[in-house]
Design an enzyme around this catalytic site. Structure first.
Site, PDB file in Angstrom:
ATOM      1  N   ASN A  34       0.829  -1.200   0.000  1.00 38.56           N
ATOM      2  CA  ASN A  34       0.000   0.000   0.000  1.00 38.56           C
ATOM      3  C   ASN A  34       0.880   1.274   0.000  1.00 38.56           C
ATOM      4  O   ASN A  34       1.539   1.584   0.992  1.00 38.56           O
ATOM      5  CB  ASN A  34      -0.890  -0.060   1.252  1.00 38.56           C
ATOM      6  CG  ASN A  34      -1.865   1.079   1.326  1.00 38.56           C
ATOM      7  OD1 ASN A  34      -1.551   2.205   0.954  1.00 38.56           O
ATOM      8  ND2 ASN A  34      -3.049   0.786   1.831  1.00 38.56           N
ATOM      9  N   LYS A  91       0.189   3.871   2.817  1.00 35.60           N
ATOM     10  CA  LYS A  91       0.792   3.507   4.104  1.00 35.60           C
ATOM     11  C   LYS A  91       2.291   3.785   4.081  1.00 35.60           C
ATOM     12  O   LYS A  91       2.859   4.273   5.057  1.00 35.60           O
ATOM     13  CB  LYS A  91       0.578   2.010   4.388  1.00 35.60           C
ATOM     14  CG  LYS A  91      -0.782   1.651   4.929  1.00 35.60           C
ATOM     15  CD  LYS A  91      -0.733   0.216   5.413  1.00 35.60           C
ATOM     16  CE  LYS A  91      -2.079  -0.283   5.858  1.00 35.60           C
ATOM     17  NZ  LYS A  91      -2.020  -1.684   6.304  1.00 35.60           N
ATOM     18  N   ASP A 128      -0.614  -4.709  11.373  1.00 36.02           N
ATOM     19  CA  ASP A 128      -1.951  -5.271  11.193  1.00 36.02           C
ATOM     20  C   ASP A 128      -2.890  -4.474  12.092  1.00 36.02           C
ATOM     21  O   ASP A 128      -2.518  -4.089  13.209  1.00 36.02           O
ATOM     22  CB  ASP A 128      -1.985  -6.759  11.537  1.00 36.02           C
ATOM     23  CG  ASP A 128      -3.172  -7.465  10.894  1.00 36.02           C
ATOM     24  OD1 ASP A 128      -3.617  -7.022   9.820  1.00 36.02           O
ATOM     25  OD2 ASP A 128      -3.671  -8.459  11.460  1.00 36.02           O
ATOM     26  N   ASP A 146     -14.189   4.029   8.573  1.00 37.92           N
ATOM     27  CA  ASP A 146     -14.039   5.437   8.950  1.00 37.92           C
ATOM     28  C   ASP A 146     -15.369   6.172   9.099  1.00 37.92           C
ATOM     29  O   ASP A 146     -15.511   7.035   9.970  1.00 37.92           O
ATOM     30  CB  ASP A 146     -13.189   6.182   7.910  1.00 37.92           C
ATOM     31  CG  ASP A 146     -11.691   6.012   8.154  1.00 37.92           C
ATOM     32  OD1 ASP A 146     -11.327   5.480   9.216  1.00 37.92           O
ATOM     33  OD2 ASP A 146     -10.910   6.412   7.276  1.00 37.92           O
ATOM     34  N   ARG A 156      -2.729   4.009  13.614  1.00 39.08           N
ATOM     35  CA  ARG A 156      -1.529   3.701  12.833  1.00 39.08           C
ATOM     36  C   ARG A 156      -0.434   4.745  13.091  1.00 39.08           C
ATOM     37  O   ARG A 156       0.736   4.408  13.259  1.00 39.08           O
ATOM     38  CB  ARG A 156      -1.875   3.677  11.341  1.00 39.08           C
ATOM     39  CG  ARG A 156      -1.071   2.703  10.530  1.00 39.08           C
ATOM     40  CD  ARG A 156      -1.576   2.562   9.095  1.00 39.08           C
ATOM     41  NE  ARG A 156      -2.792   3.287   8.835  1.00 39.08           N
ATOM     42  CZ  ARG A 156      -4.015   2.760   8.909  1.00 39.08           C
ATOM     43  NH1 ARG A 156      -4.171   1.488   9.195  1.00 39.08           N
ATOM     44  NH2 ARG A 156      -5.078   3.497   8.690  1.00 39.08           N
TER      45      ARG A 156
HETATM   46  P1  IMP Z   1      -4.993  -3.442   7.652  1.00 39.18           P
HETATM   47  O1  IMP Z   1      -4.346  -4.365   8.629  1.00 39.18           O
HETATM   48  O2  IMP Z   1      -4.385  -2.074   7.674  1.00 39.18           O
HETATM   49  O3  IMP Z   1      -5.073  -4.024   6.274  1.00 39.18           O
HETATM   50  O4  IMP Z   1      -6.488  -3.228   8.135  1.00 39.18           O
HETATM   51  C1  IMP Z   1      -7.428  -4.305   8.195  1.00 39.18           C
HETATM   52  C2  IMP Z   1      -8.832  -3.755   8.086  1.00 39.18           C
HETATM   53  O5  IMP Z   1      -9.130  -2.908   9.202  1.00 39.18           O
HETATM   54  C3  IMP Z   1      -9.071  -2.871   6.856  1.00 39.18           C
HETATM   55  O6  IMP Z   1      -9.455  -3.639   5.751  1.00 39.18           O
HETATM   56  C4  IMP Z   1     -10.203  -1.959   7.325  1.00 39.18           C
HETATM   57  O7  IMP Z   1     -11.447  -2.600   7.199  1.00 39.18           O
HETATM   58  C5  IMP Z   1      -9.897  -1.790   8.806  1.00 39.18           C
HETATM   59  N1  IMP Z   1      -9.090  -0.569   9.028  1.00 39.18           N
HETATM   60  C6  IMP Z   1      -7.756  -0.493   9.242  1.00 39.18           C
HETATM   61  N2  IMP Z   1      -7.365   0.768   9.444  1.00 39.18           N
HETATM   62  C7  IMP Z   1      -8.479   1.527   9.326  1.00 39.18           C
HETATM   63  C8  IMP Z   1      -8.706   2.933   9.424  1.00 39.18           C
HETATM   64  O8  IMP Z   1      -7.807   3.762   9.634  1.00 39.18           O
HETATM   65  N3  IMP Z   1      -9.982   3.319   9.261  1.00 39.18           N
HETATM   66  C9  IMP Z   1     -11.015   2.461   9.006  1.00 39.18           C
HETATM   67  N4  IMP Z   1     -10.852   1.160   8.896  1.00 39.18           N
HETATM   68  C10 IMP Z   1      -9.590   0.674   9.063  1.00 39.18           C
END
Ligand code: IMP
Length: 194
Positions: free
Chosen positions: A10, A13, A69, A153, A179
């Protein structure tokens, strides 16, 4: 200058992490080290999944590496969807379906407390493991508000604010998000260590 891999495909990110980590770290994402695989996230915890990804890169490519994660943990749902946040409503991952499922599960529930939790696993010197956690606490509202952002969000209002993450300017969200907090802790550690 120290080289470090962020185990992600990503680019958003990557840019967010690069801005927080600063100029003394040269940051690479997976495509920049020639890794096109989708590393399977098969663990039952955020910590486990972050570790799988960081370890995979370190073992196969030999770089110091960190991986993240994230999950949405809703108090009244026993911390669900948690590690299953991306696929809460099933495959393939779909934010609209995930939000619909979340709102329907929460119908009639008064306790709206929830938090986003990010875990970062860092592997340096081939075996040294360090973990960092960032939490954004808030509440789930009953209907979507706002068009920015992604994932959940539009239904999450962080503590101390009136807007959802999807209504805020991205700068504001990125300064208070789970994050950003986790990457900030990683940056502090790296500054003192690498
Ligand atoms: P990842 O580990 O960053 O891929 O996040 C896993 C899942 O958590 C994503 O597919 C979103 O559904 C949710 N998610 C992660 N970060 C956010 C955020 O900042 N806002 C809203 N949903 C989030």
């Amino acid at each position: 200058m120290h080289h470090l891999v962020f185990a992600t495909h990503n680019k958003h990110k990557l840019a967010e992490a690069a801005a927080i980590l600063g100029s003394h770290i040269r940051l690479f994402d997976l495509s920049q080290i020639g890794c096109s695989e989708d590393i399977p996230e098969t663990a039952s915890t955020l910590e486990g999944n972050a570790l799988i990804k960081a370890r995979y890169v370190n073992e196969h490519y030999g770089f110091d590496c960190f991986a993240d994660d994230t999950g949405l943990e809703v108090e009244a749902l026993g911390n669900a969807p948690g590690v299953s946040s991306a696929r809460y409503a099933g495959e393939p991952s779909c934010s609209e379906a995930n939000i619909s499922k979340l709102l329907s599960e929460m119908q009639g529930i008064d306790n709206r407390r929830a938090r986003f939790r990010t875990v970062i696993a860092l592997i340096i010197n081939s075996s040294e493991l360090h973990c960092f956690e960032g939490i954004a606490s808030g509440r789930i509202i009953a209907e979507r508000r706002g068009n920015a952002g992604f994932g959940y969000d539009s239904v999450f209002v962080p503590d101390g604010h009136q807007q959802t993450f999807a209504e805020m300017p991205s700068d504001l969200k990125n300064s208070i998000s789970h994050r950003a907090i986790a990457i900030g802790l990683l940056a502090d550690f790296i500054k003192d260590t690498l």
